[in-house]
Write a protein that holds these residues in place. Structure first.
Motif, PDB file in Angstrom:
ATOM      1  N   THR A 190     101.332  54.207   3.706  1.00 31.70           N
ATOM      2  CA  THR A 190     102.572  54.445   3.859  1.00 31.70           C
ATOM      3  C   THR A 190     102.814  54.788   5.620  1.00 31.70           C
ATOM      4  OG1 THR A 190     102.651  55.724   1.707  1.00 31.70           O
ATOM      5  CG2 THR A 190     104.348  56.418   3.514  1.00 31.70           C
ATOM      6  N   SER A 191     102.088  55.396   6.098  1.00 31.48           N
ATOM      7  CA  SER A 191     102.253  55.691   7.617  1.00 31.48           C
ATOM      8  C   SER A 191     102.333  54.373   8.542  1.00 31.48           C
ATOM      9  CB  SER A 191     101.257  56.712   8.252  1.00 31.48           C
ATOM     10  OG  SER A 191      99.922  56.119   7.994  1.00 31.48           O
ATOM     11  N   SER A 198     105.632  52.751   7.618  1.00 30.28           N
ATOM     12  CA  SER A 198     106.855  53.523   8.296  1.00 30.28           C
ATOM     13  C   SER A 198     106.832  53.111   9.763  1.00 30.28           C
ATOM     14  CB  SER A 198     106.340  54.922   8.343  1.00 30.28           C
ATOM     15  OG  SER A 198     107.269  55.697   8.964  1.00 30.28           O
ATOM     16  N   LEU A 250     110.807  53.256   9.564  1.00 28.99           N
ATOM     17  CA  LEU A 250     111.588  53.965   8.510  1.00 28.99           C
ATOM     18  C   LEU A 250     110.788  55.312   8.314  1.00 28.99           C
ATOM     19  CD1 LEU A 250     111.605  51.229   5.823  1.00 28.99           C
ATOM     20  CD2 LEU A 250     113.643  51.852   7.022  1.00 28.99           C
ATOM     21  N   SER A 251     111.245  56.418   7.736  1.00 25.64           N
ATOM     22  CA  SER A 251     110.600  57.445   7.511  1.00 25.64           C
ATOM     23  C   SER A 251     109.585  57.366   6.432  1.00 25.64           C
ATOM     24  CB  SER A 251     111.548  58.688   7.035  1.00 25.64           C
ATOM     25  OG  SER A 251     112.239  58.533   5.799  1.00 25.64           O
ATOM     26  N   GLU A 252     108.621  58.094   6.392  1.00 26.67           N
ATOM     27  CA  GLU A 252     107.509  57.845   5.361  1.00 26.67           C
ATOM     28  C   GLU A 252     108.200  58.339   3.971  1.00 26.67           C
ATOM     29  OE1 GLU A 252     103.867  59.969   6.082  1.00 26.67           O
ATOM     30  OE2 GLU A 252     103.380  59.007   7.952  1.00 26.67           O
ATOM     31  N   ARG A 253     109.087  59.181   3.845  1.00 28.45           N
ATOM     32  CA  ARG A 253     109.725  59.459   2.613  1.00 28.45           C
ATOM     33  C   ARG A 253     110.516  58.359   2.152  1.00 28.45           C
ATOM     34  NH1 ARG A 253     113.144  64.881   1.662  1.00 28.45           N
ATOM     35  NH2 ARG A 253     111.194  65.716   1.300  1.00 28.45           N
ATOM     36  N   THR A 254     111.136  57.523   3.085  1.00 31.14           N
ATOM     37  CA  THR A 254     111.913  56.350   2.625  1.00 31.14           C
ATOM     38  C   THR A 254     110.884  55.160   1.982  1.00 31.14           C
ATOM     39  OG1 THR A 254     113.700  56.639   4.255  1.00 31.14           O
ATOM     40  CG2 THR A 254     113.511  54.722   3.398  1.00 31.14           C
ATOM     41  N   VAL A 255     109.910  55.152   2.929  1.00 27.99           N
ATOM     42  CA  VAL A 255     108.682  54.175   2.135  1.00 27.99           C
ATOM     43  C   VAL A 255     108.491  54.545   0.946  1.00 27.99           C
ATOM     44  CG1 VAL A 255     106.742  53.113   2.635  1.00 27.99           C
ATOM     45  CG2 VAL A 255     108.049  53.479   4.635  1.00 27.99           C
TER      46      VAL A 255
END
Length: 212
Positions: free
Chosen positions: A166-167, A170, A175-180
């Motif tokens: 994820t990181s 991102s 993109l933010s990690e939350r969006t991913v």
């Protein structure tokens, strides 16, 4: 003083293979092989007592195979990560073992560097699936899957299949990690997969990505 080394158990019914793995892992200063066992039942007993960080195991073992052993281990000790070292022809078992919580697969004839890469990835909380195994799965893949994925979902799926976490995704896509994570959740919902490893296999089998 408590050791900071990651504790590993090796499970395989071939003694020479176990000894070979131990020699390879000796090169990793932060890894300690705390036991090696020859069958699934021995593995459960050793894991229950020693509580390793990682188990490296074969699928085909006497008394209890890797499929059943992984199911019990991840239920009773969810913090233990499992790396499977498999043979060609074992792909029929992959989905079951992924559902059981196995974090990675490599071939028995993989080189030392790939083994070490797989171990590092899994101990860092990622999954690892040998590119050679993915290429093997292509030979048995289905016709293209009629699935509606957004452009962003396709980008993220490609990166997941390249082993990116994820990181990493991102950073690459800004993109933010939350969006991913939200896009990953959408991919899981659309494909019916429960985790990234299952998603990789689904994507390859259904021509959603290309493996080079």
């Amino acid at each position: 003083m408590k050791s900071n080394k990651k504790r590993v158990i090796i499970a395989d019914d071939h003694s020479l293979f176990r000894q070979g793995l131990k020699l390879i892992l000796m090169d990793l200063e932060d890894i300690e092989v705390i036991a090696d066992v020859s069958d699934g039942k021995e593995l459960l007993e050793a894991a229950g007592i020693l509580l390793p960080d990682l188990i490296i195991m074969d699928i085909n073992m006497p008394l209890m195979n890797g499929i059943e052993a992984s199911r019990i281990l991840t239920k009773e000790h969810p913090g233990i990560r499992i790396l499977v070292i498999s043979m060609y022809g074992d792909e029929q078992y992959y989905n079951n073992m992924i559902e059981n919580g196995v974090k990675g697969f490599i071939l028995k004839d993989a080189d030392n560097s790939e083994l070490k890469t797989a171990i590092r990835a899994i101990l860092n909380g990622q999954t690892y699936f040998s590119q050679e195994l993915l290429l093997k799965l292509i030979n048995n893949k289905k016709a293209p899957h009629d699935m509606s994925l957004t452009t962003r979902e396709k980008q993220i799926l490609e990166l997941i299949c390249q082993g990116q976490g994820t990181s990493d995704i991102s950073g690459k896509l800004f993109l933010s990690e939350r969006t991913v994570e939200n896009h990953k959740a959408s991919l899981f919902a659309k494909t019916g997969c429960k985790n990234s490893l299952a998603l990789v296999i689904f994507a390859v089998k259904n021509n959603l990505v290309s493996v080079k």
